[in-house]
Design an enzyme around this catalytic site. Structure first.
Site, mmCIF file in Angstrom:
data_model
loop_
_atom_site.group_PDB
_atom_site.id
_atom_site.type_symbol
_atom_site.label_atom_id
_atom_site.label_comp_id
_atom_site.label_asym_id
_atom_site.label_seq_id
_atom_site.Cartn_x
_atom_site.Cartn_y
_atom_site.Cartn_z
ATOM 1 N N GLU A 80 0.840 -1.196 0.000
ATOM 2 C CA GLU A 80 0.000 0.000 0.000
ATOM 3 C C GLU A 80 0.877 1.248 0.000
ATOM 4 O O GLU A 80 1.814 1.345 0.773
ATOM 5 C CB GLU A 80 -0.890 0.013 1.247
ATOM 6 C CG GLU A 80 -1.644 -1.295 1.455
ATOM 7 C CD GLU A 80 -2.629 -1.239 2.612
ATOM 8 O OE1 GLU A 80 -2.872 -0.142 3.151
ATOM 9 O OE2 GLU A 80 -3.149 -2.313 2.977
ATOM 10 N N ILE A 83 0.675 8.443 -1.065
ATOM 11 C CA ILE A 83 1.351 9.507 -1.799
ATOM 12 C C ILE A 83 1.280 10.773 -0.960
ATOM 13 O O ILE A 83 0.198 11.136 -0.465
ATOM 14 C CB ILE A 83 0.700 9.716 -3.183
ATOM 15 C CG1 ILE A 83 0.797 8.410 -3.997
ATOM 16 C CG2 ILE A 83 1.376 10.871 -3.916
ATOM 17 C CD1 ILE A 83 0.148 8.487 -5.367
ATOM 18 N N TYR A 92 -8.839 4.751 -8.200
ATOM 19 C CA TYR A 92 -8.964 3.296 -8.375
ATOM 20 C C TYR A 92 -8.943 2.966 -9.863
ATOM 21 O O TYR A 92 -9.494 3.691 -10.692
ATOM 22 C CB TYR A 92 -10.295 2.805 -7.783
ATOM 23 C CG TYR A 92 -10.366 2.901 -6.283
ATOM 24 C CD1 TYR A 92 -9.538 2.122 -5.474
ATOM 25 C CD2 TYR A 92 -11.268 3.765 -5.670
ATOM 26 C CE1 TYR A 92 -9.607 2.207 -4.089
ATOM 27 C CE2 TYR A 92 -11.356 3.852 -4.287
ATOM 28 C CZ TYR A 92 -10.522 3.068 -3.505
ATOM 29 O OH TYR A 92 -10.588 3.152 -2.147
ATOM 30 N N ARG A 105 11.208 1.333 8.782
ATOM 31 C CA ARG A 105 11.040 0.541 10.011
ATOM 32 C C ARG A 105 10.246 -0.730 9.735
ATOM 33 O O ARG A 105 9.581 -0.853 8.713
ATOM 34 C CB ARG A 105 10.317 1.377 11.089
ATOM 35 C CG ARG A 105 8.899 1.767 10.688
ATOM 36 C CD ARG A 105 8.140 2.381 11.864
ATOM 37 N NE ARG A 105 6.869 2.960 11.443
ATOM 38 C CZ ARG A 105 5.721 2.287 11.346
ATOM 39 N NH1 ARG A 105 5.686 0.991 11.632
ATOM 40 N NH2 ARG A 105 4.611 2.883 10.958
HETATM 41 P P1 ADP Z 1 -8.763 1.261 0.313
HETATM 42 O O1 ADP Z 1 -9.039 0.397 1.513
HETATM 43 O O2 ADP Z 1 -9.722 1.025 -0.814
HETATM 44 O O3 ADP Z 1 -7.323 1.174 -0.125
HETATM 45 P P2 ADP Z 1 -8.107 3.839 1.476
HETATM 46 O O4 ADP Z 1 -8.875 4.502 2.587
HETATM 47 O O5 ADP Z 1 -6.764 3.292 1.822
HETATM 48 O O6 ADP Z 1 -9.057 2.749 0.825
HETATM 49 O O7 ADP Z 1 -7.979 4.913 0.303
HETATM 50 C C1 ADP Z 1 -7.184 4.604 -0.802
HETATM 51 C C2 ADP Z 1 -7.608 5.294 -2.073
HETATM 52 O O8 ADP Z 1 -7.653 6.719 -1.876
HETATM 53 C C3 ADP Z 1 -6.609 5.070 -3.168
HETATM 54 O O9 ADP Z 1 -6.863 3.866 -3.873
HETATM 55 C C4 ADP Z 1 -6.801 6.305 -4.050
HETATM 56 O O10 ADP Z 1 -7.786 6.032 -5.016
HETATM 57 C C5 ADP Z 1 -7.290 7.368 -3.076
HETATM 58 N N1 ADP Z 1 -6.290 8.387 -2.699
HETATM 59 C C6 ADP Z 1 -6.546 9.717 -2.662
HETATM 60 N N2 ADP Z 1 -5.467 10.415 -2.267
HETATM 61 C C7 ADP Z 1 -4.477 9.506 -2.044
HETATM 62 C C8 ADP Z 1 -3.108 9.631 -1.630
HETATM 63 N N3 ADP Z 1 -2.553 10.829 -1.344
HETATM 64 N N4 ADP Z 1 -2.375 8.492 -1.525
HETATM 65 C C9 ADP Z 1 -2.927 7.295 -1.811
HETATM 66 N N5 ADP Z 1 -4.214 7.112 -2.195
HETATM 67 C C10 ADP Z 1 -4.999 8.206 -2.331
HETATM 68 MG MG MG Z 2 -5.652 1.397 1.227
#
Ligand code: ADP
Ligand code: MG
Length: 155
Positions: A80, A83, A92, A105
């Protein structure tokens, strides 16, 4: 932990399992199972830093975790990427390209949400500092990020 680094990887962003990372203010873009399977099986779990870009977008600093995936009873890994920038919406289904440069770590268990969030914030600060070093900055300009048809695996 550094043996496989730098590690170049590209793949689709899939839905995770709603572990609430967005609620923590720290969304993590999950790689598909197929991409995770392509990682070296002996790569250390834990938190890493590097560069990432979505599609043909800008290259950003990132932190990336390799951990055990509770959805698969912890027999499969998940990878995971958070960014370190703000996006207008979700991405997505888009192609995420990352180069993993360093290890921060190992995986930890936290006793509180506050402890978890502050650890991740420290990881982000460490990533920002490390990535400003010339040896790491130069990878931001790597052709890997500008050639969508480039090598999809480590090189
Ligand atoms: P999931 O359980 O589906 O991974 P998250 O709560 O971890 O849900 O959110 C991840 C999604 O958020 C990513 O797949 C992407 O589409 C979106 N997203 C928006 N901003 C960011 C960012 N700065 N870094 C990573 N993902 C981001
Ligand atoms: Mg996630």
């Amino acid at each position: 932990a550094m043996r496989h680094l730098p590690y170049f990887c590209r793949g689709e962003v899939v839905k995770g399992f709603g572990r609430g990372s967005k609620e923590l203010g720290i969304p993590t873009a999950n790689f598909s199972e197929q991409v995770v399977e392509s990682f070296p099986s002996d790569i250390s779990t834990g938190v890493y830093y590097g560069w990432a870009c979505v599609g043909n977008g800008d290259v950003h600093k990132m932190v990336l975790s390799i951990g055990w995936n509770p959805f698969y009873k912890n027999i499969k890994k998940s990878v995971e990427t958070h960014i370190i920038d703000t996006f207008k919406g979700d991405f997505y289904g888009e192609i995420l390209s990352v180069v993993i440069l360093g290890y921060i770590r190992s995986e930890k268990n936290f006793t509180s949400l506050e402890a978890l969030i502050s650890a991740i914030q420290e990881d982000i600060e460490e990533a920002k500092r490390q990535l400003d070093l010339p040896e790491h900055l130069k990878l931001k300009e790597d052709n890997f990020f500008r050639l969508p048809e480039g090598k999809p695996v480590n090189h």
